[in-house]
Design a protein around this motif. Structure first.
Motif, PDB file in Angstrom:
ATOM      1  N   GLU A 170      23.475  39.955  38.023  1.00 30.20           N
ATOM      2  CA  GLU A 170      24.884  39.748  37.691  1.00 30.20           C
ATOM      3  C   GLU A 170      25.877  40.399  38.646  1.00 30.20           C
ATOM      4  O   GLU A 170      27.091  40.283  38.436  1.00 30.20           O
ATOM      5  CB  GLU A 170      25.171  40.248  36.277  1.00 30.20           C
ATOM      6  CG  GLU A 170      24.644  39.369  35.171  1.00 30.20           C
ATOM      7  CD  GLU A 170      25.283  39.680  33.825  1.00 30.20           C
ATOM      8  OE1 GLU A 170      26.520  39.530  33.699  1.00 30.20           O
ATOM      9  OE2 GLU A 170      24.556  40.084  32.901  1.00 30.20           O
ATOM     10  N   ALA A 171      25.415  41.120  39.661  1.00 35.25           N
ATOM     11  CA  ALA A 171      26.348  41.874  40.501  1.00 35.25           C
ATOM     12  C   ALA A 171      27.457  41.005  41.097  1.00 35.25           C
ATOM     13  O   ALA A 171      28.650  41.330  40.951  1.00 35.25           O
ATOM     14  CB  ALA A 171      25.584  42.623  41.595  1.00 35.25           C
ATOM     15  N   PRO A 172      27.153  39.874  41.771  1.00 31.77           N
ATOM     16  CA  PRO A 172      28.245  39.058  42.323  1.00 31.77           C
ATOM     17  C   PRO A 172      29.176  38.510  41.248  1.00 31.77           C
ATOM     18  O   PRO A 172      30.399  38.451  41.438  1.00 31.77           O
ATOM     19  CB  PRO A 172      27.499  37.935  43.049  1.00 31.77           C
ATOM     20  CG  PRO A 172      26.135  38.484  43.326  1.00 31.77           C
ATOM     21  CD  PRO A 172      25.829  39.354  42.151  1.00 31.77           C
ATOM     22  N   GLU A 173      28.591  38.104  40.129  1.00 34.07           N
ATOM     23  CA  GLU A 173      29.395  37.558  39.035  1.00 34.07           C
ATOM     24  C   GLU A 173      30.351  38.610  38.466  1.00 34.07           C
ATOM     25  O   GLU A 173      31.533  38.338  38.211  1.00 34.07           O
ATOM     26  CB  GLU A 173      28.446  37.056  37.936  1.00 34.07           C
ATOM     27  CG  GLU A 173      29.121  36.347  36.774  1.00 34.07           C
ATOM     28  CD  GLU A 173      28.108  35.912  35.719  1.00 34.07           C
ATOM     29  OE1 GLU A 173      28.552  35.347  34.699  1.00 34.07           O
ATOM     30  OE2 GLU A 173      26.901  36.135  35.900  1.00 34.07           O
ATOM     31  N   LEU A 174      29.860  39.830  38.295  1.00 34.00           N
ATOM     32  CA  LEU A 174      30.700  40.917  37.794  1.00 34.00           C
ATOM     33  C   LEU A 174      31.833  41.228  38.762  1.00 34.00           C
ATOM     34  O   LEU A 174      32.977  41.452  38.344  1.00 34.00           O
ATOM     35  CB  LEU A 174      29.844  42.164  37.562  1.00 34.00           C
ATOM     36  CG  LEU A 174      29.037  42.214  36.264  1.00 34.00           C
ATOM     37  CD1 LEU A 174      27.923  43.248  36.359  1.00 34.00           C
ATOM     38  CD2 LEU A 174      29.961  42.535  35.080  1.00 34.00           C
ATOM     39  N   LEU A 175      31.533  41.245  40.044  1.00 34.23           N
ATOM     40  CA  LEU A 175      32.570  41.569  41.027  1.00 34.23           C
ATOM     41  C   LEU A 175      33.641  40.486  41.073  1.00 34.23           C
ATOM     42  O   LEU A 175      34.838  40.793  41.111  1.00 34.23           O
ATOM     43  CB  LEU A 175      31.944  41.772  42.413  1.00 34.23           C
ATOM     44  CG  LEU A 175      32.933  42.129  43.532  1.00 34.23           C
ATOM     45  CD1 LEU A 175      33.808  43.322  43.155  1.00 34.23           C
ATOM     46  CD2 LEU A 175      32.191  42.403  44.834  1.00 34.23           C
ATOM     47  N   ALA A 176      33.248  39.224  41.058  1.00 34.17           N
ATOM     48  CA  ALA A 176      34.237  38.141  41.066  1.00 34.17           C
ATOM     49  C   ALA A 176      35.142  38.226  39.847  1.00 34.17           C
ATOM     50  O   ALA A 176      36.367  38.041  39.937  1.00 34.17           O
ATOM     51  CB  ALA A 176      33.526  36.787  41.113  1.00 34.17           C
ATOM     52  N   TRP A 177      34.551  38.509  38.696  1.00 37.24           N
ATOM     53  CA  TRP A 177      35.326  38.636  37.464  1.00 37.24           C
ATOM     54  C   TRP A 177      36.296  39.814  37.549  1.00 37.24           C
ATOM     55  O   TRP A 177      37.476  39.694  37.180  1.00 37.24           O
ATOM     56  CB  TRP A 177      34.369  38.824  36.287  1.00 37.24           C
ATOM     57  CG  TRP A 177      35.009  39.334  35.042  1.00 37.24           C
ATOM     58  CD1 TRP A 177      35.715  38.621  34.112  1.00 37.24           C
ATOM     59  CD2 TRP A 177      35.012  40.694  34.579  1.00 37.24           C
ATOM     60  NE1 TRP A 177      36.151  39.443  33.105  1.00 37.24           N
ATOM     61  CE2 TRP A 177      35.732  40.717  33.365  1.00 37.24           C
ATOM     62  CE3 TRP A 177      34.474  41.875  35.078  1.00 37.24           C
ATOM     63  CZ2 TRP A 177      35.930  41.907  32.651  1.00 37.24           C
ATOM     64  CZ3 TRP A 177      34.667  43.059  34.377  1.00 37.24           C
ATOM     65  CH2 TRP A 177      35.390  43.051  33.170  1.00 37.24           C
ATOM     66  N   ALA A 178      35.833  40.965  38.039  1.00 41.25           N
ATOM     67  CA  ALA A 178      36.696  42.148  38.137  1.00 41.25           C
ATOM     68  C   ALA A 178      37.863  41.903  39.082  1.00 41.25           C
ATOM     69  O   ALA A 178      39.015  42.230  38.766  1.00 41.25           O
ATOM     70  CB  ALA A 178      35.869  43.351  38.599  1.00 41.25           C
ATOM     71  N   GLY A 180      39.204  39.089  39.860  1.00 42.33           N
ATOM     72  CA  GLY A 180      40.102  38.110  39.260  1.00 42.33           C
ATOM     73  C   GLY A 180      40.979  38.673  38.172  1.00 42.33           C
ATOM     74  O   GLY A 180      42.058  38.125  37.889  1.00 42.33           O
ATOM     75  N   ASN A 181      40.558  39.777  37.555  1.00 43.74           N
ATOM     76  CA  ASN A 181      41.330  40.376  36.470  1.00 43.74           C
ATOM     77  C   ASN A 181      42.061  41.658  36.870  1.00 43.74           C
ATOM     78  O   ASN A 181      42.705  42.285  36.033  1.00 43.74           O
ATOM     79  CB  ASN A 181      40.394  40.682  35.293  1.00 43.74           C
ATOM     80  CG  ASN A 181      40.001  39.448  34.524  1.00 43.74           C
ATOM     81  OD1 ASN A 181      40.748  38.949  33.681  1.00 43.74           O
ATOM     82  ND2 ASN A 181      38.817  38.914  34.833  1.00 43.74           N
ATOM     83  N   GLY A 182      41.959  42.027  38.150  1.00 41.31           N
ATOM     84  CA  GLY A 182      42.670  43.207  38.617  1.00 41.31           C
ATOM     85  C   GLY A 182      42.006  44.519  38.247  1.00 41.31           C
ATOM     86  O   GLY A 182      42.665  45.572  38.207  1.00 41.31           O
ATOM     87  N   TYR A 183      40.696  44.498  37.986  1.00 40.01           N
ATOM     88  CA  TYR A 183      39.954  45.714  37.671  1.00 40.01           C
ATOM     89  C   TYR A 183      39.210  46.182  38.922  1.00 40.01           C
ATOM     90  O   TYR A 183      38.869  45.392  39.795  1.00 40.01           O
ATOM     91  CB  TYR A 183      38.936  45.476  36.554  1.00 40.01           C
ATOM     92  CG  TYR A 183      39.489  44.847  35.304  1.00 40.01           C
ATOM     93  CD1 TYR A 183      40.733  45.217  34.789  1.00 40.01           C
ATOM     94  CD2 TYR A 183      38.766  43.861  34.628  1.00 40.01           C
ATOM     95  CE1 TYR A 183      41.235  44.624  33.636  1.00 40.01           C
ATOM     96  CE2 TYR A 183      39.253  43.271  33.463  1.00 40.01           C
ATOM     97  CZ  TYR A 183      40.493  43.650  32.985  1.00 40.01           C
ATOM     98  OH  TYR A 183      40.982  43.071  31.848  1.00 40.01           O
ATOM     99  N   GLU A 184      38.933  47.480  38.963  1.00 38.72           N
ATOM    100  CA  GLU A 184      38.143  48.033  40.065  1.00 38.72           C
ATOM    101  C   GLU A 184      36.727  48.290  39.559  1.00 38.72           C
ATOM    102  O   GLU A 184      36.519  49.133  38.685  1.00 38.72           O
ATOM    103  CB  GLU A 184      38.758  49.323  40.605  1.00 38.72           C
ATOM    104  CG  GLU A 184      38.015  49.863  41.819  1.00 38.72           C
ATOM    105  CD  GLU A 184      38.703  51.048  42.472  1.00 38.72           C
ATOM    106  OE1 GLU A 184      37.998  51.959  42.934  1.00 38.72           O
ATOM    107  OE2 GLU A 184      39.954  51.055  42.517  1.00 38.72           O
ATOM    108  N   LEU A 185      35.768  47.565  40.110  1.00 37.44           N
ATOM    109  CA  LEU A 185      34.387  47.634  39.638  1.00 37.44           C
ATOM    110  C   LEU A 185      33.611  48.709  40.400  1.00 37.44           C
ATOM    111  O   LEU A 185      33.728  48.833  41.624  1.00 37.44           O
ATOM    112  CB  LEU A 185      33.710  46.277  39.832  1.00 37.44           C
ATOM    113  CG  LEU A 185      32.259  46.157  39.382  1.00 37.44           C
ATOM    114  CD1 LEU A 185      32.131  46.375  37.874  1.00 37.44           C
ATOM    115  CD2 LEU A 185      31.712  44.778  39.758  1.00 37.44           C
ATOM    116  N   ARG A 186      32.805  49.456  39.639  1.00 33.48           N
ATOM    117  CA  ARG A 186      31.928  50.455  40.242  1.00 33.48           C
ATOM    118  C   ARG A 186      30.538  50.309  39.624  1.00 33.48           C
ATOM    119  O   ARG A 186      30.394  50.397  38.401  1.00 33.48           O
ATOM    120  CB  ARG A 186      32.462  51.871  40.010  1.00 33.48           C
ATOM    121  CG  ARG A 186      33.889  52.063  40.508  1.00 33.48           C
ATOM    122  CD  ARG A 186      34.298  53.495  40.543  1.00 33.48           C
ATOM    123  NE  ARG A 186      34.053  54.157  39.259  1.00 33.48           N
ATOM    124  CZ  ARG A 186      34.258  55.462  39.061  1.00 33.48           C
ATOM    125  NH1 ARG A 186      34.677  56.214  40.053  1.00 33.48           N
ATOM    126  NH2 ARG A 186      34.039  55.995  37.888  1.00 33.48           N
TER     127      ARG A 186
END
Length: 329
Positions: A170-178, A180-186
């Motif tokens: 899910e890593a690419p999917e999570l990053l694209a979602w973050a 798109g929503n203005g979140y910073e993913l770690r």
């Protein structure tokens, strides 16, 4: 100041407000939960605020992060935040949460003085979330994230742990979602902090594997080392920016040499390392009439003995006896 024998200075305080949680994440605790701390063992709101005040005014702490367990379960949370925000000098205040109760509390926490939040979310798939947490609360977390962003608790950071054979695709999917929503993913490497002591290095998805997965969809450009400072996350610009992604490689690329943290458990113990097997009691000093200066000196002694590293790379490494929910993230 909170100095150790290796010259590190702790300016970042993590305060666990409760060991209780309303999820049962498989990598944290068993389905039936744990034996929770009794109310007399927990620090009171006044005791928490006093210790934060001592840390900020006498020991040089600049950042305070409220954790758990799940800190939103603490009844006096908003008041604690408000009182800590009134301290001089004012510390930066943040909170790590599973996000389940954030929709109804985000605005009040922002009004009380909270600066930002970190929200744990490991998957975008409701069925995987239910399997991981043993609860049907995925949509509540998504709404909580939106509420935090709308309330101005920014940057809203999302912490994700990838587990082999569960959500490691899910890593690419999570990053694209973050993005798109203005979140910073770690992304965070899974650490040996589970109550069951079932962690195995071979099951952990490493930082290198995470970056390889992300590179199948995005162009990542590493930020300069100086931009990282004491932060645990290495960060990359995504497709040239401005979006970023971070990876906290606590196991394979530990950052102990730059550690600036001190930790206070919900029952008033100082931990000078997340993986420490010893604690120093401040609750006893509080309740026996110790002065602010005496408590500050005890805190200094606790930090002076901090080890050079977490020991994760040592074959003789032993997990802390206390699970993550008791230690505080």
């Amino acid at each position: 100041m909170l100095l150790d024998t290796y010259g590190r200075i702790a300016t970042d305080l993590r305060v666990s407000l409760t060991d209780r949680c309303n999820l049962r994440c498989t990598y944290c605790m068993p389905e039936e939960g744990l034996q929770w701390l009794g109310k007399p063992e927990l620090l009171t709101d006044d005791e928490i605020v006093r210790l934060v005040r001592i840390a900020v005014t006498l020991l040089g702490v600049k950042d305070v992060r409220f954790t758990g367990g799940e800190p939103l379960l603490r009844p006096g949370l908003v008041g604690i935040v408000e009182r800590c925000a009134a301290l001089e000098p004012r510390p930066k205040l943040s909170l790590t949460t599973n996000g389940v109760g954030l929709e109804r509390t985000a605005a009040a926490l922002r009004a009380a003085g909270l600066d930002r939040v970190n929200v744990s979310l490991d998957t975008l798939r409701p069925e995987v979330f239910q399997a991981l947490t043993r609860r049907k609360r995925h949509h509540d977390v998504l709404r909580g994230l939106e509420a935090a962003r709308d309330a101005g608790l920014t940057p809203v950071k999302v912490n994700s742990v990838l587990m082999r054979g569960v959500n490691d695709d899910e890593a690419p999917e999570l990053l694209a979602w973050a993005l798109g929503n203005g979140y910073e993913l770690r992304f965070i490497e899974q650490m040996p902090l589970d109550a069951q002591h079932g962690w195995q290095r071979s099951d952990m998805v490493t930082a290198e594997e995470i970056l390889e997965s992300l590179a199948t969809r995005f162009v990542l450009t590493a930020e300069a080392d100086e931009a990282r400072g004491h932060a645990p996350a290495e960060r990359w610009l995504v497709d040239g920016g401005p979006g970023r992604v971070g990876v906290i490689a606590s196991v394979t690329r530990p950052f102990c040499r730059a550690c600036d943290r001190t930790r206070l458990t919900a029952d008033g113990q100082i931990r000078n390392c997340l993986f420490a097997r010893e604690e120093s009691d401040l609750r006893g000093a509080l309740r026996s009439g110790g002065s602010d200066q005496e408590i500050a000196e005890s805190w200094k002694v606790a930090m002076w003995g901090k080890k050079a590293g977490s020991g994760l790379d040592d074959p003789s490494f032993l997990q802390p006896e206390r699970p993550m929910s008791a230690i505080g993230g």
